[in-house]
Write an enzyme that holds these catalytic residues in place. Structure first.
Site, PDB file in Angstrom:
ATOM      1  N   ARG A 110       0.853  -1.187   0.000  1.00  5.60           N
ATOM      2  CA  ARG A 110       0.000   0.000   0.000  1.00  5.60           C
ATOM      3  C   ARG A 110       0.897   1.247   0.000  1.00  5.60           C
ATOM      4  O   ARG A 110       1.966   1.254   0.615  1.00  5.60           O
ATOM      5  CB  ARG A 110      -0.854  -0.032   1.273  1.00  5.60           C
ATOM      6  CG  ARG A 110      -1.857   1.091   1.415  1.00  5.60           C
ATOM      7  CD  ARG A 110      -2.982   0.974   0.452  1.00  5.60           C
ATOM      8  NE  ARG A 110      -4.142   1.754   0.861  1.00  5.60           N
ATOM      9  CZ  ARG A 110      -5.152   2.039   0.053  1.00  5.60           C
ATOM     10  NH1 ARG A 110      -5.171   1.612  -1.204  1.00  5.60           N
ATOM     11  NH2 ARG A 110      -6.188   2.733   0.485  1.00  5.60           N
ATOM     12  N   THR A 387      -9.921  -0.218  -9.774  1.00  4.33           N
ATOM     13  CA  THR A 387      -8.875  -0.964  -9.108  1.00  4.33           C
ATOM     14  C   THR A 387      -8.857  -2.213  -9.951  1.00  4.33           C
ATOM     15  O   THR A 387      -9.744  -2.402 -10.780  1.00  4.33           O
ATOM     16  CB  THR A 387      -9.336  -1.236  -7.653  1.00  4.33           C
ATOM     17  OG1 THR A 387      -9.368   0.011  -6.974  1.00  4.33           O
ATOM     18  CG2 THR A 387      -8.444  -2.203  -6.909  1.00  4.33           C
ATOM     19  N   THR A 405      -4.026  -0.898  -7.307  1.00  2.00           N
ATOM     20  CA  THR A 405      -4.841   0.220  -7.769  1.00  2.00           C
ATOM     21  C   THR A 405      -4.080   1.528  -7.830  1.00  2.00           C
ATOM     22  O   THR A 405      -3.035   1.685  -7.184  1.00  2.00           O
ATOM     23  CB  THR A 405      -6.051   0.395  -6.807  1.00  2.00           C
ATOM     24  OG1 THR A 405      -6.948   1.361  -7.335  1.00  2.00           O
ATOM     25  CG2 THR A 405      -5.606   0.834  -5.411  1.00  2.00           C
ATOM     26  N   ASN A 407      -6.266   3.977  -7.262  1.00  2.00           N
ATOM     27  CA  ASN A 407      -7.512   4.471  -6.662  1.00  2.00           C
ATOM     28  C   ASN A 407      -8.514   4.710  -7.772  1.00  2.00           C
ATOM     29  O   ASN A 407      -8.977   3.759  -8.362  1.00  2.00           O
ATOM     30  CB  ASN A 407      -7.298   5.700  -5.775  1.00  2.00           C
ATOM     31  CG  ASN A 407      -8.494   5.910  -4.844  1.00  2.00           C
ATOM     32  OD1 ASN A 407      -9.291   5.010  -4.662  1.00  2.00           O
ATOM     33  ND2 ASN A 407      -8.619   7.086  -4.267  1.00  2.00           N
ATOM     34  N   ASP A 429      -8.135   8.067   0.175  1.00  3.36           N
ATOM     35  CA  ASP A 429      -8.617   6.990   1.049  1.00  3.36           C
ATOM     36  C   ASP A 429      -8.400   7.298   2.532  1.00  3.36           C
ATOM     37  O   ASP A 429      -8.911   6.585   3.394  1.00  3.36           O
ATOM     38  CB  ASP A 429      -7.946   5.653   0.685  1.00  3.36           C
ATOM     39  CG  ASP A 429      -8.663   4.952  -0.467  1.00  3.36           C
ATOM     40  OD1 ASP A 429      -9.811   5.334  -0.766  1.00  3.36           O
ATOM     41  OD2 ASP A 429      -8.084   4.039  -1.066  1.00  3.36           O
ATOM     42  N   SER A 459     -10.143  -0.817   1.132  1.00  4.86           N
ATOM     43  CA  SER A 459     -11.173  -1.860   1.143  1.00  4.86           C
ATOM     44  C   SER A 459     -10.739  -3.083   0.341  1.00  4.86           C
ATOM     45  O   SER A 459     -11.491  -4.055   0.223  1.00  4.86           O
ATOM     46  CB  SER A 459     -12.475  -1.327   0.523  1.00  4.86           C
ATOM     47  OG  SER A 459     -12.981  -0.280   1.301  1.00  4.86           O
ATOM     48  N   GLY A 480     -13.918  -0.128  -5.118  1.00  4.89           N
ATOM     49  CA  GLY A 480     -13.936   0.829  -4.008  1.00  4.89           C
ATOM     50  C   GLY A 480     -14.577   0.224  -2.779  1.00  4.89           C
ATOM     51  O   GLY A 480     -14.248  -0.890  -2.368  1.00  4.89           O
TER      52      GLY A 480
HETATM   53  N1  GLY Z   1      -8.527   2.803  -3.341  1.00  8.64           N
HETATM   54  C1  GLY Z   1      -9.546   1.939  -2.966  1.00  8.64           C
HETATM   55  C2  GLY Z   1      -9.217   1.103  -1.787  1.00  8.64           C
HETATM   56  O1  GLY Z   1      -8.055   0.866  -1.531  1.00  8.64           O
HETATM   57  O2  GLY Z   1     -10.094   0.696  -1.079  1.00  8.64           O
END
Ligand code: GLY
Length: 575
Positions: A110, A387, A405, A407, A429, A459, A480
């Site tokens: 991430r 994503t 992703t 986003n 986010d 998510s 999302g």
């Molecule tokens: N960018 C969407 C998520 O990570 O939930």
């Protein structure tokens, strides 16, 4: 001569047979006749959102690579053929199950907030959230994690060198590929936002300004050069080499706060996934900083003591129960979830069976609980699916579930000049201000406030379900806030409703995220069901397609791929 049964006994037997077949039909109305057929594979399976990426994964497996080699090759290939979500400028999560050792692990790549980030950075002097600052600016980008994550997965669990798994992506970027309609539509429809930035316009649009048409060849020489540098020099090239220079030059040109130091300090992290059980199956899904694993397990726990098989797929009773469970989980998400390196996320408590029993007891059979009765909030309708998820499994017992992703579609819309890739807008986010919804309408609290070096709550829910120690289901989705419920639906469709993987992935979906107080449904549920749900107090809202779950089921028949028909380029390829 056989003895004749007395007529009464024969009648009873007949009735019994009729009742048995009636109850079987009632339990599994979808399997009968199998309208959807999975892609079969004897020794491996690859399912992605793009045919070319699936082909790359399959070829790596053919060359003797394992599922992790294929997954890393796919990650880089999607960065080329699907730039709206495939990426090296973003981040994600990979769950890996090794049947032989019994280990299930995950790579958290991430993005992180730059060191200069601060809690109110997306607020004005009056404390109001500055609209779109967290989505369309250089500060919308977190420090990208994809290159570090892919390299970590390969180094620890792959078998091939980086150069070999990146070669297909480099070829696709250098030689170009014929674009599908979806690719053309995506760029043509995003002109207004993307053409604001000269670098992005130059990289992604034609010099004559005309629209893209399906079948035209799209080449990316700058991206090919970037990928070649990474393949030859290793992942630190992205974080400390020429690519880092180009990235920071672009950030500076747009007055962003990310520095070379931020890039140098980025690290992917290997974490234990969240583990839960559901009706005797073991569920492993991404742990915080994703909320996905916690809430998948939490919702499954709430459902476990109800007979969903008997209640039936798509019935009002099933949809009511599931949506009530969903909204309770999303309410908890807003309060408890954030980066585990910065706060204690009560994973154990949230995923405990005892807590789920407490929540289940609050759900009444025929009446929806208004979301205000669970927690306060606002609404934002805008959502995006951008994503991308893919799944790979092989006959050595390795399975990989990966979701990554930028986003939203094309991320921040800012491309790194001279390096050929788009930057994410993952900073959205975070909660720009506790209690104010982000672009997915998700409410966050202090736990997910912006902070230097922090990972923003996600998510994304890459998931692997095992049965008796064997990999059974590899799944996940984009979408999302709807990722968690889409993945939940696939798991329930397989376990509760006995669907084959293609049916499980294709079946219509529904989603409730607590706020806004609405039960979102796809096309495909009967009007009678919807009327029943409305009668119970659900605010039913029909939405366009949700998610794109590229999934694999592994059983005694081999590998079965379910490519999501919601994406015209989705593709399952077996070996
Ligand atoms: N960018 C969407 C998520 O990570 O939930």
């Amino acid at each position: 001569m056989s003895a004749r049964k007395p007529p009464m006994l024969a009648g009873l037997l007949c009735l019994l047979l009729m009742l048995t077949s009636l109850s079987a039909a009632a339990q599994a109305p979808i399997i009968e006749g199998e309208r959807f057929h999975p892609e079969p594979g004897q020794r491996a399976m690859v399912v992605t959102s793009h045919t070319l990426a699936s082909r790359v994964g399959r070829d790596i497996l053919r060359e003797g690579g394992n599922a992790v080699d294929a997954a890393v090759a796919i990650g880089f290939a999607l960065a080329v053929v699907q730039p709206r979500s495939g990426n090296i400028g973003g981040g994600g999560f990979m769950v890996i199950s090794d049947e032989k050792s019994g280990d299930v692990t995950s790579i958290d790549y991430r993005e992180t907030a730059p060191a200069g980030a601060f809690e109110t950075m997306f607020q004005d002097d009056e404390g109001n959230v500055i609209e779109k600052a967290s989505r369309f600016s250089a500060n919308a980008s977190g420090v990208p994690g994809t290159v570090a994550g892919m390299a970590m997965a390969l180094e620890r669990y792959g078998s091939m060198p980086l150069e070999q798994v990146m070669a297909p992506a480099i070829r696709l970027a250098h030689d170009g590929f014929a674009i599908p309609q979806r690719f053309a539509d995506g760029l043509n429809d995003s002109r207004e936002q993307l053409e604001k930035n000269d670098g992005t316009r130059r990289l992604f649009y034609k010099a004559d300004g005309s629209d893209w048409r399906a079948g035209e060849v799209f080449k990316q020489p700058e991206l090919a050069a970037t990928l070649t540098r990474i393949a030859q020099n290793g992942p630190r090239e992205f974080y400390e080499g020429e690519t880092a220079d180009h990235l920071i030059d672009t950030i500076r040109a747009f007055d962003g706060i990310m520095t070379r130091e931020d890039l140098k300090n980025y690290r992917a992290v290997e974490r234990a996934p969240v583990h839960g059980t559901y009706r005797g199956y073991d569920v492993y899904a991404m742990a915080p900083p994703s909320s996905g694993g916690v809430h998948i397990v939490q919702i499954l726990n709430m459902l476990e003591n109800d007979d969903l098989t008997r209640m039936g797929f798509g019935s009002a009773a099933t949809m009511h129960l599931m949506s009530e469970a969903m909204r309770r989980a999303y309410a908890d998400r807003s309060k408890y979830l954030g980066d585990p390196d910065f706060l204690d996320v009560p994973v154990e408590a949230l995923t405990s069976k005892a807590y789920a029993r407490e929540l289940r007891a609050q759900i009444s059979a025929g009446r929806a609980t208004p979301s205000e009765a669970i927690g306060p909030g606002n609404i934002t309708p805008y959502e995006s699916n951008e994503t991308t998820h893919y799944s790979v499994a092989d006959d050595s017992g390795l399975a990989v579930s990966n979701t990554y992703t930028l986003n939203f579609s094309y991320g921040s819309g800012i491309a790194v000049d001279k390096a050929g890739f788009l930057l994410n807008n993952e900073m959205d986010d975070f909660s720009a201000k506790p209690g104010v919804p982000n672009a997915f309408g998700l409410i966050g609290g202090q736990a997910n406030a912006v902070g230097p070096g922090k990972r923003m709550l996600s998510s994304m829910t890459p998931t692997i379900v095992k049965r008796d120690g064997k990999n059974l289901l590899v799944t996940g989705s984009p979408g999302g806030s709807r990722i968690i419920t889409t993945t939940l639906g696939v798991i329930s469709n397989v376990i509760d409703h006995g669907m084959n993987i293609q049916s499980a992935v294709s079946a219509p979906r529904f989603h409730d995220q607590w706020l806004p107080d609405e039960l979102r449904i796809e096309d495909g549920f009967s009007p009678d069901t919807l009327r029943l749900l409305e009668g119970m107090g659900h605010h039913v809202v029909q939405q366009s397609a949700m998610g794109a779950s590229q999934s694999i089921l592994i059983n005694e028949d081999g590998f079965q791929g379910g490519a999501d028909p919601r994406r015209e380029t989705s593709s399952a390829m077996g070996l």
